[in-house]
Write an enzyme that holds these catalytic residues in place. Structure first.
Site, short mmCIF file in Angstrom:
data_model
loop_
_atom_site.label_atom_id
_atom_site.label_comp_id
_atom_site.label_asym_id
_atom_site.label_seq_id
_atom_site.Cartn_x
_atom_site.Cartn_y
_atom_site.Cartn_z
N ASP A 1 -25.46 6.02 32.02
CA ASP A 1 -24.98 6.79 33.17
C ASP A 1 -25.20 6.07 34.49
OD1 ASP A 1 -24.37 8.65 31.28
OD2 ASP A 1 -25.25 10.34 32.34
N ASP B 1 -29.45 10.14 27.70
CA ASP B 1 -28.43 11.06 28.17
C ASP B 1 -27.67 11.78 27.07
OD1 ASP B 1 -28.65 10.80 31.16
OD2 ASP B 1 -28.55 8.72 30.57
N LYS B 2 -26.41 11.38 26.78
CA LYS B 2 -25.56 12.14 25.86
C LYS B 2 -25.83 11.81 24.41
CE LYS B 2 -24.28 13.09 29.79
NZ LYS B 2 -25.19 12.05 30.29
N GLU C 1 -21.23 12.86 37.06
CA GLU C 1 -22.44 13.14 37.81
C GLU C 1 -22.24 12.82 39.29
OE1 GLU C 1 -25.69 11.04 36.03
OE2 GLU C 1 -25.86 12.45 34.37
N SER D 1 -27.13 14.01 37.97
CA SER D 1 -28.12 13.24 37.24
C SER D 1 -29.45 13.99 37.30
CB SER D 1 -28.27 11.86 37.87
OG SER D 1 -29.46 11.25 37.44
#
Length: 555
Positions: free
Chosen positions: A80, A122-123, A445, A471
């Site tokens: 990210d 993150d994902k 984000e 974020s």
């Protein structure tokens, strides 16, 4: 065994031949052993994942030792921080669905008996959790661990959010090019997920509360030998779960989702955890909504304030007792019951009963919380009838209510240009819309605009609201996930420049101070949404995705 589907009987002779060709199966006797998937998210472009090849080798070695046959496979990953501020960020949240789909595909196509998952950032973590629930075979998670804290210009601890905010200072001439270059080379000093309570570390901590990862998973450093021991232990627990036929749906229950949100409140996790945990609940067919989250927040003390909300890094939390100690405190006060099974073979309460708080400044006691209520809030009002999220733990404590004048932008880039150009002033509410899951597409984000606001010294005097997301590094008066989003006809699309907007953190409300009649009139003339991307994955995603209050799941 489940894997007998691809390895036993006359009809499976061709499959056995192919399995020999992999080199993983070496003898006829190996077909009597369990086939264990190793779902790895190693990639060279993500610092949180560059060491996962080594961890996967440790896992595979232990699987062989315990009498199994390991089969490693990979998922994709998006960094990210690298993808921030351009088209790349629009792929970040959608990558969660690709990760879930790809892991589900490999596991179910090849009938693995169990799986060890190696996520980190993150994902990737929520995507793998979604896959684990879908496939529902015995599974244990062990993430790659957090990065060491870096150094700020004055030598104090720093992380990725530090340099994002310093970019704004450089644009204002407050620091030099040399200062910025020092930060470039020093804020991210090792592999691992960024050192604060950002999305990656938030989710990796929540896995401990869910019961799907071992104690220490959220806070043991990526570079620590303890992280390697955790991988080996995770493999051992995978075999134990296989023997007892304990599956993810046995562990990830309604109570587990409750406890994950309770931990989230206690440590002021990223607002992205709301999206992901709701999506995980959706996969498990657990009815959990945004209103439930506020009810939890009312009962959970905010006891661990971690960067960007404080100077403390994830390693500081580990040295103080880790997530284990935070969970123990919540069990002690009754916010978590902890009487349910976890991958350790013990209950959550049993996992934490011997924990000791080694630093009551980093992890506060029940008698001295930062706040008696949790570090996240869900706001409702005529701007967000289906909810919006704010990390209240990252807002200056003296701010309970903020009223400001709307400055409206239909994209992230327009807002950044206005902030950098000095258009945004104290007393403003920056409104960024058409950046939700459907409108973005991909719900990018907004770290660049929030960092620019804080970097200009406006952290207490300018608010930002958006149907996009933030974020975990975001701080200040930042309200995201506004639902329904503008692209779905949500009322955030009806706000006009000059409207007064009130954000009330005590009442948990967010409203534009114009009449319902005025909003209805504006709705009548609102142009139809025109998708920004016309082909490829993002176009398909935009057609299928729902607003943030559902977890941005695909329908």
């Amino acid at each position: 065994m489940r894997s007998d589907m691809i390895k036993k009987g006359v009809d499976k002779a061709p499959a056995r031949s192919l399995l020999y060709a992999t080199g993983q199966v070496k003898s006829k006797a190996d077909f009597d052993k369990p086939f264990i998937g190793v779902c790895n998210s190693y990639t060279d472009i993500v610092p949180g994942h560059v060491h996962l090849r080594e961890l996967a080798e440790l896992a595979k070695k232990k699987i062989y030792e315990l009498g199994g046959i390991p089969f490693e496979f990979n998922t994709i990953g998006v960094d990210d921080g690298i993808a921030m501020g351009h088209i790349g960020m629009r792929y970040s949240l959608p990558s969660r669905e690709l990760i879930a789909d790809s892991a589900e595909t490999v596991i179910n196509a090849h009938w693995f008996d169990a799986c060890v998952y190696l996520p980190n950032c993150d994902k990737i973590t929520p995507g793998m959790l979604m896959a684990a629930i879908r496939t529902n075979i015995p599974s244990v998670f062990v993430s790659g661990g957090p990065m060491q804290a870096g150094k700020d210009l004055d030598g104090s601890p720093a992380s990725l959010f530090t340099i994002f905010e310093r970019v704004a200072e450089r644009k204002l001439g407050k620091i030099t090019d040399a200062d910025l270059e020092f930060l470039v080379q020093n804020v991210c000093p090792s592999c691992g997920s960024c050192a604060g309570m950002f999305t990656a570390n938030s989710m990796n901590c929540l896995m401990e509360a869910l019961g799907i990862a071992l104690p220490g998973n959220g806070t043991i450093l990526a570079t620590s030998e303890k992280r390697r021991e955790l991988v080996v232990n995770a493999v051992e627990r995978t075999f134990e779960m296989l023997q007892k036929n304990i599956k993810p749906k046995d562990i990830i229950t309604h109570e587990a989702i409750h406890d994950a949100f309770a931990l989230d409140m206690a440590m002021g996790g990223s607002t992205n955890t709301v999206l992901h945990t709701l999506a995980i609940a959706h996969e498990a067919e657990i009815d959990f909504n945004l209103e439930d989250i506020n009810k939890i927040a009312q009962k959970v003390p905010y006891i661990a304030k971690i960067a960007p909300s404080s100077k403390y890094s994830m390693d500081d939390v580990e040295q103080a007792g880790g997530v284990t100690e935070i969970i123990k405190t919540l069990v002690d006060c009754g916010a978590i019951k902890g009487d349910r099974i976890t991958v350790t073979g013990k209950t959550l309460a049993e996992n934490v009963k011997d924990s000791v708080n080694k630093n009551t400044e980093v992890i506060r006691t029940l008698s001295n919380p930062y706040s008696p209520t949790g570090g996240l809030s869900i706001l409702y009002g005529n701007i967000a009838p289906e909810g919006a999220a704010i990390k209240v733990g990252a807002v200056s404590p003296e701010i309970k209510q903020f009223t400001g004048t709307a400055r409206c932008y239909s994209s992230h880039d327009e807002a950044v240009e206005a902030i950098d150009g000095g258009v945004v002033e104290p007393g403003d509410v920056v409104v960024i819309r058409y950046e939700g899951p459907k409108g973005g597409p991909g719900m990018p984000e907004m770290l660049a605009p929030t960092s620019a606001i804080v970097g200009r010294g406006y952290g207490k005097s300018v608010a930002l609201i958006t149907d996009g997301r933030f974020s975990g590094a975001t701080r200040g008066i930042a309200v995201g996930h506004i639902s329904p989003e503008a692209a779905a006809g949500g009322p955030i699309a009806l706000i006009q420049d000059g409207d007064a907007i009130t954000i009330d953190l005590t009442a948990r409300t967010i409203n534009v101070n114009v009449s319902a009649e005025t909003l209805a009139t504006r709705q009548e003339t609102l142009p139809a949404f025109a998708p920004k991307v016309k082909n490829g994955y993002l176009a398909r995603y935009s057609k299928l995705v729902t607003s943030a209050h559902t977890g941005a799941v695909l329908k």
